[in-house]
Design an enzyme around this catalytic site. Structure first.
Site, PDB file in Angstrom:
ATOM      1  N   GLY A  64       4.900  -1.321   2.374  1.00 37.01           N
ATOM      2  CA  GLY A  64       4.393  -0.143   2.053  1.00 37.01           C
ATOM      3  C   GLY A  64       4.837   1.226   1.996  1.00 37.01           C
ATOM      4  CG  HIS A  96      -0.136  -0.006   2.323  1.00 36.14           C
ATOM      5  ND1 HIS A  96       0.370   1.130   3.127  1.00 36.14           N
ATOM      6  CD2 HIS A  96       0.241  -1.205   3.544  1.00 36.14           C
ATOM      7  CE1 HIS A  96       0.903   0.585   4.345  1.00 36.14           C
ATOM      8  NE2 HIS A  96       0.993  -0.685   4.228  1.00 36.14           N
ATOM      9  CG  ASP A  97      -0.165   4.249   1.412  1.00 38.80           C
ATOM     10  OD1 ASP A  97      -1.236   5.107   0.963  1.00 38.80           O
ATOM     11  OD2 ASP A  97      -0.392   3.497   2.288  1.00 38.80           O
TER      12      ASP A  97
END
Length: 268
Positions: free
Chosen positions: A141, A123-124
């Site tokens: 992430g 994520h991100d």
């Protein structure tokens, strides 16, 4: 829509946006908020969920999972996104997660990338153009991966790490620090082992440019003085050398991680 080819066993939820020439093979599942640009192909058993956009002509192989809930225990259902560029190859078992409110709310992947079997984008993350992940690469992430980076099989990159453009992370490496542009990291825990010379040659960097990069690298990671002093010296000596200035700028910008340095700790 004209020119689409959707297998009878595939599930395409109402609301999904499909471009011209999209092909969706058997037992695939496309969520209601997904956007597939023209020429995207899902071979079979692939799942695209959430607020996910996939660019033109990207090809997705069986058992890939794109856009499902991030593997972040702090995620609370926020409407975060995943955006994948054009002409990517996403091989078997690849996973990519959208962003979170603890990050930038989006995960982005550039154009012309290849993600080999069972590799993961957390994520991100921000992944540049023409990046290659070999099998089983694990990207945690909040990472930032530059253009033309290659990550070898089984390598792991810690959260918030930055990997500069044209860098190379060797197979089975554990990268827990920032890797400079054009650098090469090897080992667990990974150390800076030099410049990605083979990659530079393959991409048409001139002999003189590579020579200058080598000289700047030796000066940056010499034993004398502090890293800040050496950066000032290199920035001055190579003030008209774009690639050297890119390395200096990367180091000066900094991040949440320390800098990956040669064995012995020079520049730490």
């Amino acid at each position: 829509m004209a020119d689409q080819n959707i297998h009878a066993t595939a599930v395409v939820e109402d609301g999904a946006k499909l471009g011209e020439g999209v092909k969706i093979g058997p037992f695939c599942h496309v969520g209601s908020d997904v956007e597939l640009a023209e020429g995207v192909e899902l071979l079979s058993h692939a799942v695209v969920a959430g607020l996910t956009k996939i660019g033109p002509r990207t090809k997705i192989y069986p058992f890939a999972s794109l856009g499902h809930q991030p593997q972040d225990l702090k995620y609370e259902g926020e409407a975060s996104t995943l955006e994948i560029g054009a002409d990517c190859q996403i091989r078997e078992g690849v996973t990519m997660n959208p962003g979170t409110k603890g990050g930038v709310m989006t995960t982005t992947v550039g154009d012309g990338c290849a993600f080999l079997a069972n590799s993961h984008v957390g994520h991100d993350c921000k992944v540049g153009n023409h990046v290659i992940f070999s099998n089983n690469v694990m990207l945690a992430g909040h990472c930032d991966i530059g253009d033309y980076v290659i990550v070898g099989g089984g390598a792991a990159v810690i959260q918030y790490a930055r990997v500069g453009p044209h860098a190379f992370v060797g197979g089975m490496s554990g990268l827990e620090n920032d890797l400079i542009p054009y650098g090469m990291a090897l080992g667990n825990r990974a150390y800076l082992s030099g410049l990605n010379i083979i990659g530079l040659q393959r991409r048409g960097f001139s002999r003189q440019k590579i020579h200058d990069l080598r000289r700047a690298y030796r000066l940056l990671f010499a034993e004398e003085g502090t890293l800040a002093e050496r950066m000032d010296d290199v920035a001055s000596e190579f003030k008209d050398h774009e690639t050297v200035q890119e390395i200096v700028g990367f180091i000066r910008t900094g991040g949440k991680r320390s800098l990956c340095t040669p064995r012995g700790g020079s520049g730490a």
